[in-house]
Design a protein around this motif. Sequence first.
Motif: not given
Length: 108
Positions: A4, A7, A26-28, A30
């Motif tokens: 993500d 991270s 992307m998760p969490v 973008r």
Amino acid sequence: MFGDGLSALAAIQENPPAVALFDVAMPVMRGDEALREIQRVGPSVPVVIMTAGTEPQRFLHLGATAVLPKPFELTELLAVIDAVCASPGKFQEVALADTPTRRPYASR
């Protein structure tokens, strides 16, 4: 490689790479959000955004070094990374797949 954007951003701040690759979806956090954060807090790292979207200029205005349209071949990705690493402040467009219509979008 990180799962993500949050991270990835933390890792970039701790140990800046030669170039960062972000997918917009992307998760969490973008890819465009991570790009904004890198711009805000540093460090100065060239960022390549990968997107299937139709507005690549938007990411260049946000500060991306290059935007690579999806889908792309591994050789295309490597050509963009090589070009950015060779001259991060003076990146020029790199022809993709020997086809004039397939080009990444470059900020410089």
